[in-house]
Design a protein around this motif. Structure first.
Motif, PDB file in Angstrom:
ATOM      1  N   GLU A   1       0.832  -1.205   0.000  1.00 44.21           N
ATOM      2  CA  GLU A   1       0.000   0.000   0.000  1.00 44.21           C
ATOM      3  C   GLU A   1       0.866   1.254   0.000  1.00 44.21           C
ATOM      4  O   GLU A   1       0.606   2.213  -0.751  1.00 44.21           O
ATOM      5  CB  GLU A   1      -0.927  -0.005   1.210  1.00 44.21           C
ATOM      6  CG  GLU A   1      -1.861   1.196   1.262  1.00 44.21           C
ATOM      7  CD  GLU A   1      -2.805   1.148   2.461  1.00 44.21           C
ATOM      8  OE1 GLU A   1      -3.568   2.113   2.635  1.00 44.21           O
ATOM      9  OE2 GLU A   1      -2.765   0.154   3.209  1.00 44.21           O
ATOM     10  N   ASN A   2       1.911   1.262   0.807  1.00 42.86           N
ATOM     11  CA  ASN A   2       2.788   2.433   0.875  1.00 42.86           C
ATOM     12  C   ASN A   2       3.522   2.659  -0.446  1.00 42.86           C
ATOM     13  O   ASN A   2       3.668   3.806  -0.899  1.00 42.86           O
ATOM     14  CB  ASN A   2       3.804   2.257   2.010  1.00 42.86           C
ATOM     15  CG  ASN A   2       3.159   2.371   3.379  1.00 42.86           C
ATOM     16  OD1 ASN A   2       2.102   2.974   3.517  1.00 42.86           O
ATOM     17  ND2 ASN A   2       3.797   1.794   4.389  1.00 42.86           N
ATOM     18  N   ILE A   3       3.991   1.563  -1.058  1.00 40.20           N
ATOM     19  CA  ILE A   3       4.724   1.700  -2.318  1.00 40.20           C
ATOM     20  C   ILE A   3       3.816   2.246  -3.410  1.00 40.20           C
ATOM     21  O   ILE A   3       4.178   3.172  -4.147  1.00 40.20           O
ATOM     22  CB  ILE A   3       5.322   0.345  -2.738  1.00 40.20           C
ATOM     23  CG1 ILE A   3       6.444  -0.057  -1.783  1.00 40.20           C
ATOM     24  CG2 ILE A   3       5.850   0.409  -4.174  1.00 40.20           C
ATOM     25  CD1 ILE A   3       6.989  -1.441  -2.052  1.00 40.20           C
ATOM     26  N   VAL A   4       2.622   1.667  -3.509  1.00 35.61           N
ATOM     27  CA  VAL A   4       1.688   2.115  -4.543  1.00 35.61           C
ATOM     28  C   VAL A   4       1.307   3.574  -4.331  1.00 35.61           C
ATOM     29  O   VAL A   4       1.273   4.381  -5.279  1.00 35.61           O
ATOM     30  CB  VAL A   4       0.440   1.203  -4.556  1.00 35.61           C
ATOM     31  CG1 VAL A   4      -0.637   1.790  -5.461  1.00 35.61           C
ATOM     32  CG2 VAL A   4       0.806  -0.202  -5.017  1.00 35.61           C
ATOM     33  N   ASP A   5       1.040   3.951  -3.082  1.00 33.40           N
ATOM     34  CA  ASP A   5       0.700   5.347  -2.798  1.00 33.40           C
ATOM     35  C   ASP A   5       1.851   6.284  -3.147  1.00 33.40           C
ATOM     36  O   ASP A   5       1.640   7.370  -3.709  1.00 33.40           O
ATOM     37  CB  ASP A   5       0.339   5.510  -1.317  1.00 33.40           C
ATOM     38  CG  ASP A   5      -1.012   4.910  -0.975  1.00 33.40           C
ATOM     39  OD1 ASP A   5      -1.782   4.623  -1.917  1.00 33.40           O
ATOM     40  OD2 ASP A   5      -1.302   4.727   0.220  1.00 33.40           O
ATOM     41  N   SER A   6       3.070   5.857  -2.825  1.00 32.52           N
ATOM     42  CA  SER A   6       4.217   6.730  -3.082  1.00 32.52           C
ATOM     43  C   SER A   6       4.453   6.927  -4.573  1.00 32.52           C
ATOM     44  O   SER A   6       4.856   8.008  -5.007  1.00 32.52           O
ATOM     45  CB  SER A   6       5.473   6.149  -2.426  1.00 32.52           C
ATOM     46  OG  SER A   6       5.929   4.990  -3.100  1.00 32.52           O
ATOM     47  N   PHE A   7       4.207   5.887  -5.376  1.00 24.50           N
ATOM     48  CA  PHE A   7       4.372   6.037  -6.811  1.00 24.50           C
ATOM     49  C   PHE A   7       3.411   7.091  -7.358  1.00 24.50           C
ATOM     50  O   PHE A   7       3.739   7.807  -8.309  1.00 24.50           O
ATOM     51  CB  PHE A   7       4.142   4.704  -7.521  1.00 24.50           C
ATOM     52  CG  PHE A   7       5.293   3.735  -7.377  1.00 24.50           C
ATOM     53  CD1 PHE A   7       6.516   4.149  -6.915  1.00 24.50           C
ATOM     54  CD2 PHE A   7       5.132   2.406  -7.727  1.00 24.50           C
ATOM     55  CE1 PHE A   7       7.569   3.272  -6.777  1.00 24.50           C
ATOM     56  CE2 PHE A   7       6.177   1.508  -7.606  1.00 24.50           C
ATOM     57  CZ  PHE A   7       7.400   1.944  -7.132  1.00 24.50           C
ATOM     58  N   GLY A   8       2.244   7.166  -6.754  1.00 21.32           N
ATOM     59  CA  GLY A   8       1.290   8.173  -7.188  1.00 21.32           C
ATOM     60  C   GLY A   8       1.657   9.562  -6.708  1.00 21.32           C
ATOM     61  O   GLY A   8       1.663  10.520  -7.490  1.00 21.32           O
ATOM     62  N   THR A   9       1.979   9.687  -5.427  1.00 17.68           N
ATOM     63  CA  THR A   9       2.271  11.008  -4.875  1.00 17.68           C
ATOM     64  C   THR A   9       3.579  11.587  -5.421  1.00 17.68           C
ATOM     65  O   THR A   9       3.725  12.801  -5.520  1.00 17.68           O
ATOM     66  CB  THR A   9       2.349  10.934  -3.341  1.00 17.68           C
ATOM     67  OG1 THR A   9       3.331   9.964  -2.956  1.00 17.68           O
ATOM     68  CG2 THR A   9       1.002  10.534  -2.755  1.00 17.68           C
ATOM     69  N   ARG A  10       4.524  10.738  -5.792  1.00 10.52           N
ATOM     70  CA  ARG A  10       5.787  11.213  -6.341  1.00 10.52           C
ATOM     71  C   ARG A  10       5.709  11.477  -7.844  1.00 10.52           C
ATOM     72  O   ARG A  10       6.687  11.900  -8.467  1.00 10.52           O
ATOM     73  CB  ARG A  10       6.896  10.195  -6.065  1.00 10.52           C
ATOM     74  CG  ARG A  10       7.277  10.082  -4.613  1.00 10.52           C
ATOM     75  CD  ARG A  10       7.993   8.777  -4.319  1.00 10.52           C
ATOM     76  NE  ARG A  10       9.173   8.582  -5.158  1.00 10.52           N
ATOM     77  CZ  ARG A  10       9.795   7.420  -5.290  1.00 10.52           C
ATOM     78  NH1 ARG A  10       9.327   6.335  -4.679  1.00 10.52           N
ATOM     79  NH2 ARG A  10      10.870   7.325  -6.052  1.00 10.52           N
ATOM     80  N   GLY A  11       4.551  11.221  -8.419  1.00 14.67           N
ATOM     81  CA  GLY A  11       4.365  11.491  -9.836  1.00 14.67           C
ATOM     82  C   GLY A  11       4.997  10.472 -10.761  1.00 14.67           C
ATOM     83  O   GLY A  11       5.147  10.727 -11.961  1.00 14.67           O
ATOM     84  N   LEU A  12       5.341   9.301 -10.216  1.00 14.52           N
ATOM     85  CA  LEU A  12       5.931   8.265 -11.057  1.00 14.52           C
ATOM     86  C   LEU A  12       4.884   7.564 -11.912  1.00 14.52           C
ATOM     87  O   LEU A  12       5.201   7.063 -12.989  1.00 14.52           O
ATOM     88  CB  LEU A  12       6.651   7.235 -10.188  1.00 14.52           C
ATOM     89  CG  LEU A  12       7.850   7.748  -9.388  1.00 14.52           C
ATOM     90  CD1 LEU A  12       8.396   6.641  -8.496  1.00 14.52           C
ATOM     91  CD2 LEU A  12       8.929   8.271 -10.329  1.00 14.52           C
ATOM     92  N   MET A  13       3.652   7.505 -11.403  1.00  8.25           N
ATOM     93  CA  MET A  13       2.580   6.842 -12.133  1.00  8.25           C
ATOM     94  C   MET A  13       1.273   7.589 -11.910  1.00  8.25           C
ATOM     95  O   MET A  13       0.978   8.034 -10.799  1.00  8.25           O
ATOM     96  CB  MET A  13       2.402   5.392 -11.655  1.00  8.25           C
ATOM     97  CG  MET A  13       3.586   4.484 -11.919  1.00  8.25           C
ATOM     98  SD  MET A  13       3.195   2.746 -11.537  1.00  8.25           S
ATOM     99  CE  MET A  13       2.084   2.331 -12.908  1.00  8.25           C
ATOM    100  N   ARG A  14       0.495   7.695 -12.975  1.00  5.55           N
ATOM    101  CA  ARG A  14      -0.838   8.263 -12.841  1.00  5.55           C
ATOM    102  C   ARG A  14      -1.814   7.223 -12.317  1.00  5.55           C
ATOM    103  O   ARG A  14      -2.781   7.552 -11.625  1.00  5.55           O
ATOM    104  CB  ARG A  14      -1.320   8.796 -14.203  1.00  5.55           C
ATOM    105  CG  ARG A  14      -2.644   9.555 -14.126  1.00  5.55           C
ATOM    106  CD  ARG A  14      -2.938  10.247 -15.434  1.00  5.55           C
ATOM    107  NE  ARG A  14      -3.156   9.282 -16.523  1.00  5.55           N
ATOM    108  CZ  ARG A  14      -3.217   9.629 -17.812  1.00  5.55           C
ATOM    109  NH1 ARG A  14      -3.059  10.896 -18.166  1.00  5.55           N
ATOM    110  NH2 ARG A  14      -3.423   8.710 -18.733  1.00  5.55           N
ATOM    111  N   GLU A  15      -1.555   5.952 -12.646  1.00  5.36           N
ATOM    112  CA  GLU A  15      -2.394   4.852 -12.193  1.00  5.36           C
ATOM    113  C   GLU A  15      -1.532   3.808 -11.466  1.00  5.36           C
ATOM    114  O   GLU A  15      -1.282   2.726 -11.989  1.00  5.36           O
ATOM    115  CB  GLU A  15      -3.096   4.187 -13.374  1.00  5.36           C
ATOM    116  CG  GLU A  15      -3.971   5.100 -14.199  1.00  5.36           C
ATOM    117  CD  GLU A  15      -4.551   4.377 -15.405  1.00  5.36           C
ATOM    118  OE1 GLU A  15      -5.653   3.810 -15.283  1.00  5.36           O
ATOM    119  OE2 GLU A  15      -3.885   4.376 -16.462  1.00  5.36           O
ATOM    120  N   PRO A  16      -1.088   4.108 -10.268  1.00  8.61           N
ATOM    121  CA  PRO A  16      -0.197   3.169  -9.571  1.00  8.61           C
ATOM    122  C   PRO A  16      -0.844   1.829  -9.266  1.00  8.61           C
ATOM    123  O   PRO A  16      -0.143   0.835  -9.077  1.00  8.61           O
ATOM    124  CB  PRO A  16       0.166   3.920  -8.286  1.00  8.61           C
ATOM    125  CG  PRO A  16      -0.930   4.924  -8.097  1.00  8.61           C
ATOM    126  CD  PRO A  16      -1.347   5.319  -9.479  1.00  8.61           C
TER     127      PRO A  16
END
Length: 312
Positions: A245-260
């Motif tokens: 959950e933390n990894i997926v959320d971070s990918f979104g908040t860091r702008g790495l993915m629009r759909e983490p």
């Protein structure tokens, strides 16, 4: 070996047995490797029980805390098997275990070559680097490239509309069909079956796919029922839920993915993945025993050693 059906079990019929197996699959309590656990406690069809502290499975050991190191030292490990690819080791770092020598695997030509570094002291730990990765569809590299590109369209093209799950199913089938992968998994079994093999810990990065199939081979060979094998495999989702959950959320908040959330099929254990591996076994060999002998190249002597070391 009791004859094992390679047909895939449906929903658990013996709810009590599965619940018991779930309770007995003990976490090692490592903060830096939350999916580290003991195969001890599982029961076999002939009434034997897997011993605790002998066969251990885990995610990567590169983030262990000092307290984790104390806990592992108390287990008296003799061997650690690292199933990660060279790219994974380079990026995440080598295993961090007291008494474990560091393998010199910096050269690119060693990326697919097994490396064993013997213990340097009588109470040390031997490291076996047994890289298992599919050069044609290395999921780790594919995901790294998708994240580096940061293109939502390319990420969806790679992972969306069921493609991530299909990639994982293909990986599990490759575990069975690729002769080099089969040999690497068989090597782990041989190490566990050797007279001075255990206690042994085997791991990959998440402790889910390569580690999960290794555990499934061991448990099935010992006569543990399919429901319990799948229960052990799916425990990853409980152990790793918060981290995922933390990894997926971070990918979104860091702008790495629009759909983490596209990454969830890669990060989570899915019954369909392990089913695909067993389906490939059934397609290639009449029984699991035949797969053991002809697919993995293992014999009755290895099975006898495995039973002697792991069963009480």
């Amino acid at each position: 070996m009791t004859e094992q059906q390679t047909e895939i079990a449906g929903p658990a019929e013996a709810v009590g047995a599965v619940a018991e197996a779930l309770a007995e699959a003990r976490s090692l309590g490592l903060r830096g490797a939350v999916n580290a656990r003991d195969l001890g406690g599982y029961r076999t069809a002939d009434g034997m029980v897997l011993r605790h502290g002998v066969a251990l499975r885990s995610d990567g050991l590169n983030r262990l805390t000092d307290a984790d190191l104390d806990a592992l030292s108390a287990l008296g490990l003799r061997q650690v098997v690292d199933l990660r690819s060279l790219d994974e080791v380079r990026e995440a770092g080598p295993d961090r275990v007291r008494g474990l020598p560091v393998a010199e695997i910096d050269s690119a030509e060693l990326s697919a070559t097994p490396v064993t570094v013997e213990r340097t002291t009588p109470d040390g730990v031997t490291l076996h680097h047994l890289p298992v990765f599919a050069a044609d569809f290395d999921i780790y590299v594919a995901l790294r490239n998708a994240l580096a590109d940061r293109s939502p369209e390319k990420q969806r093209a790679l992972l969306g509309d069921g493609r991530a799950a299909a990639m994982m199913i293909g990986l599990y089938r490759w575990f069975v069909t690729d002769p080099i992968a089969r040999e690497r998994f068989a090597t782990v079994v041989r190490l566990l079956a050797a007279p001075d093999g255990p206690p042994l810990l085997f791991h990959c990065s998440a402790g889910k796919d390569r580690t999960g199939w290794t555990a499934a081979i061991i448990l099935t060979a010992l006569g543990v029922d399919h429901d319990t094998v799948f229960t052990d495999y799916l425990l990853t989702n409980e152990r790793s839920a918060a981290i995922i959950e933390n990894i997926v959320d971070s990918f979104g908040t860091r702008g790495l993915m629009r759909e983490p959330e596209l990454l969830l099929p890669v990060f989570r254990a899915d019954r369909r993945y392990l089913e695909a591996a067993f389906e490939e076994v059934a397609l290639g060999w009449d029984t699991f025993e035949r797969f053991w002998q002809d697919g993995l190249g293992l014999d009755d002597e290895v099975l006898a050693g495995l039973r002697a070391n792991l069963l009480a």
